[in-house]
Design a protein around this motif. Structure first.
Motif, PDB file in Angstrom:
ATOM      1  N   HIS A 112      -6.441   2.898  -1.224  1.00 59.27           N
ATOM      2  CA  HIS A 112      -6.951   4.119  -0.895  1.00 59.27           C
ATOM      3  C   HIS A 112      -6.656   5.307  -1.777  1.00 59.27           C
ATOM      4  CE1 HIS A 112      -6.964   1.985   2.599  1.00 59.27           C
ATOM      5  NE2 HIS A 112      -8.222   1.668   2.499  1.00 59.27           N
ATOM      6  N   ARG A 113      -5.216   5.158  -2.238  1.00 57.63           N
ATOM      7  CA  ARG A 113      -4.551   6.297  -2.750  1.00 57.63           C
ATOM      8  C   ARG A 113      -4.788   6.064  -4.460  1.00 57.63           C
ATOM      9  NH1 ARG A 113      -0.062   6.462   1.821  1.00 57.63           N
ATOM     10  NH2 ARG A 113      -1.135   7.877   3.305  1.00 57.63           N
ATOM     11  N   GLY A 139       0.566  -6.725   0.684  1.00 60.18           N
ATOM     12  CA  GLY A 139       0.964  -6.233   2.239  1.00 60.18           C
ATOM     13  C   GLY A 139       0.333  -4.739   2.377  1.00 60.18           C
ATOM     14  N   ALA A 140      -0.192  -4.571   3.505  1.00 60.82           N
ATOM     15  CA  ALA A 140      -0.724  -3.404   3.819  1.00 60.82           C
ATOM     16  C   ALA A 140      -0.981  -3.151   5.309  1.00 60.82           C
ATOM     17  CB  ALA A 140      -2.031  -3.160   3.062  1.00 60.82           C
ATOM     18  N   GLY A 141      -1.166  -2.046   5.825  1.00 57.61           N
ATOM     19  CA  GLY A 141      -1.088  -1.762   7.222  1.00 57.61           C
ATOM     20  C   GLY A 141      -2.256  -0.950   7.476  1.00 57.61           C
ATOM     21  N   GLY A 184       0.660  -1.100   0.125  1.00 54.92           N
ATOM     22  CA  GLY A 184       0.149  -0.053  -0.092  1.00 54.92           C
ATOM     23  C   GLY A 184       0.898   1.217   0.089  1.00 54.92           C
ATOM     24  N   SER A 185       2.175   1.125   0.456  1.00 55.19           N
ATOM     25  CA  SER A 185       2.936   2.394   0.772  1.00 55.19           C
ATOM     26  C   SER A 185       4.400   1.909   0.511  1.00 55.19           C
ATOM     27  CB  SER A 185       2.313   3.043   1.844  1.00 55.19           C
ATOM     28  OG  SER A 185       3.492   4.118   2.280  1.00 55.19           O
ATOM     29  N   SER A 198       6.099   2.875   2.711  1.00 60.95           N
ATOM     30  CA  SER A 198       6.519   2.881   4.149  1.00 60.95           C
ATOM     31  C   SER A 198       6.502   1.157   4.374  1.00 60.95           C
ATOM     32  CB  SER A 198       5.575   3.710   4.897  1.00 60.95           C
ATOM     33  OG  SER A 198       4.383   3.173   4.753  1.00 60.95           O
ATOM     34  N   ASP A 199       5.672   0.416   3.526  1.00 64.82           N
ATOM     35  CA  ASP A 199       5.828  -0.875   3.924  1.00 64.82           C
ATOM     36  C   ASP A 199       6.894  -1.857   3.421  1.00 64.82           C
ATOM     37  OD1 ASP A 199       3.106  -0.597   4.875  1.00 64.82           O
ATOM     38  OD2 ASP A 199       2.204  -0.866   2.809  1.00 64.82           O
ATOM     39  N   VAL A 216       0.899  -5.468   7.858  1.00 70.99           N
ATOM     40  CA  VAL A 216       2.057  -4.727   8.058  1.00 70.99           C
ATOM     41  C   VAL A 216       1.704  -3.921   9.294  1.00 70.99           C
ATOM     42  CG1 VAL A 216       3.619  -2.784   7.596  1.00 70.99           C
ATOM     43  CG2 VAL A 216       2.803  -4.101   5.768  1.00 70.99           C
TER      44      VAL A 216
HETATM   45  C1  RP5 Z   1      -1.350   1.739   4.271  1.00 73.25           C
HETATM   46  O1  RP5 Z   1      -1.404   2.847   5.115  1.00 73.25           O
HETATM   47  C2  RP5 Z   1      -0.122   1.221   3.842  1.00 73.25           C
HETATM   48  O2  RP5 Z   1      -0.102   0.099   3.423  1.00 73.25           O
HETATM   49  C3  RP5 Z   1       0.845   1.450   4.976  1.00 73.25           C
HETATM   50  O3  RP5 Z   1       0.819   0.397   5.772  1.00 73.25           O
HETATM   51  C4  RP5 Z   1      -0.198   2.544   5.808  1.00 73.25           C
HETATM   52  C5  RP5 Z   1       0.207   3.900   6.082  1.00 73.25           C
HETATM   53  O4  RP5 Z   1       0.965   4.255   4.841  1.00 73.25           O
HETATM   54  P1  RP5 Z   1       1.957   5.679   4.742  1.00 73.25           P
HETATM   55  O5  RP5 Z   1       0.942   6.892   5.309  1.00 73.25           O
HETATM   56  O6  RP5 Z   1       3.267   5.302   5.608  1.00 73.25           O
HETATM   57  O7  RP5 Z   1       2.092   6.027   3.460  1.00 73.25           O
HETATM   58  O8  RP5 Z   1      -2.381   2.194   2.907  1.00 73.25           O
END
Ligand code: RP5
Length: 166
Positions: A43-44, A67-69, A13-14, A16-17, A91
């Protein structure tokens, strides 16, 4: 990344993952599984998510690791748009330590399946391993690499029976 056509898609998702998801990639590299990796956010970048999932099978992918958080919709939404098996990696989030991610990914309504792994590094590592095992159903070299990995892991434990620090 391997030169062969990718068989596993590792998405997250990011950016940051990555520190977690790199462990899925490391396992695929270790086992010689061709893969691709990129950021796809539920989402983005929802349109990209749909394009990626809908085209994955025809592009030759056999498995997707996602993977996503936090409110981790990525694996479930991808699974809804592809017939390929999807492995979800929760994540670890800052606020809830990944429990939110785990429940978001695991609690799929019956009818759309996501194979959910453990939170964090272990889950990412095992997602790479499981993806390789799925690819290995039709690829003898990958199957052999998985067997070798497991045999070496077993031998390492047997060779180091003393639990005290070296
Ligand atoms: C999720 O939001 C992503 O997978 C990530 O784990 C989390 C935070 O994303 P960032 O704000 O660090 O880009 O969509």
């Amino acid at each position: 990344m391997s030169n062969s056509a990718p068989k596993v898609g590792v998405i997250m998702g990011s950016k940051s993952d990555w520190p977690v998801m790199e462990h899925a990639v490391a396992m695929l590299e270790r086992l010689g599984v061709p893969y691709e990796t990129r950021v796809v956010s539920a989402h983005r970048t929802p349109d990209l998510l749909f394009d990626y999932a809908k085209s994955a099978a025809e592009r030759g992918l056999q498995v997707i690791v996602a993977g996503a958080g936090g409110a981790a919709h990525l694996p479930g939404m991808v699974a809804s748009q592809t017939p390929l098996p999807v492995l979800g990696v929760p994540v670890e989030s800052k606020a809830l330590k990944g429990l939110d991610s785990l429940l978001s990914i695991a609690q799929m309504p019956g009818g759309i399946a996501v194979g959910t792994l453990a939170i964090g590094k272990a889950g990412a590592t095992n997602a790479g391993l499981l993806a390789a095992q799925i690819v290995g159903l039709q690829d003898a070299a990958v199957r052999e690499a998985v067997e070798t990995f497991r045999a070496e892991q077993t031998q390492t434990v047997l060779d180091n029976p003393d639990p005290r620090p070296d």
